[in-house]
Design a protein around this motif. Structure first.
Motif, mmCIF file in Angstrom:
data_model
loop_
_atom_site.group_PDB
_atom_site.id
_atom_site.type_symbol
_atom_site.label_atom_id
_atom_site.label_comp_id
_atom_site.label_asym_id
_atom_site.label_seq_id
_atom_site.Cartn_x
_atom_site.Cartn_y
_atom_site.Cartn_z
ATOM 1 N N MET A 34 0.772 -1.014 0.030
ATOM 2 C CA MET A 34 0.001 -0.025 0.113
ATOM 3 C C MET A 34 0.890 1.335 -0.017
ATOM 4 N N GLU A 35 0.800 1.900 -1.018
ATOM 5 C CA GLU A 35 1.346 3.336 -1.091
ATOM 6 C C GLU A 35 0.586 4.492 -0.938
ATOM 7 N N ASN A 51 -2.899 -3.531 7.548
ATOM 8 C CA ASN A 51 -3.496 -2.513 6.693
ATOM 9 C C ASN A 51 -4.503 -1.903 7.181
ATOM 10 N N ALA A 52 -5.067 -0.828 6.461
ATOM 11 C CA ALA A 52 -6.112 0.078 7.169
ATOM 12 C C ALA A 52 -7.238 -0.549 7.203
ATOM 13 N N LYS A 53 -7.754 -1.705 6.492
ATOM 14 C CA LYS A 53 -8.991 -2.400 6.418
ATOM 15 C C LYS A 53 -8.917 -3.288 7.959
ATOM 16 N N ASP A 54 -7.817 -3.951 7.966
ATOM 17 C CA ASP A 54 -7.744 -4.691 9.261
ATOM 18 C C ASP A 54 -7.932 -3.790 10.666
#
Length: 105
Positions: free
Chosen positions: A1-2, A98-101
């Protein structure tokens, strides 16, 4: 993820859809950003702002503040939220990548 302009645009799409679905009276989004020089060096960020109404159907404003200044209650809430999640995930051996987690947790 960038953290690219394309990533920001995709994140905005998800957030705007959530706002429009859950808060239908909202007609304008006010973005607040520190580190303004980095944003001005990237013309795609400014184009994203210019086409926000066309792309997402909501008016927009973007306030730039000096890095490390103009802290508000939201900064404290964010800090408490992140530290609480970190403490809980470490104690339960939960890995977030990641942000979803983070959101789902």
């Amino acid at each position: 993820m960038e953290h690219t302009t394309a990533f920001v645009h995709c994140a905005q799409k998800i957030l705007v859809e959530f706002i429009k679905e859950n808060f239908p009276l909202v007609t304008k989004i006010n973005y607040v950003s520190d580190g303004a020089p980095a944003h001005f060096k990237n013309n795609a960020s400014i184009l994203n702002l210019i086409y926000h109404k066309r792309d997402f159907g909501l008016d927009v404003s973007w306030m730039f503040t000096a890095t490390g200044h103009d802290k508000s209650a939201g900064d404290g809430i964010g800090a408490v939220l992140k530290s609480t999640v970190r403490r809980d995930t470490l104690s339960k051996n939960i890995l977030m990548s990641n942000a979803k987690d983070f959101y789902e947790f």
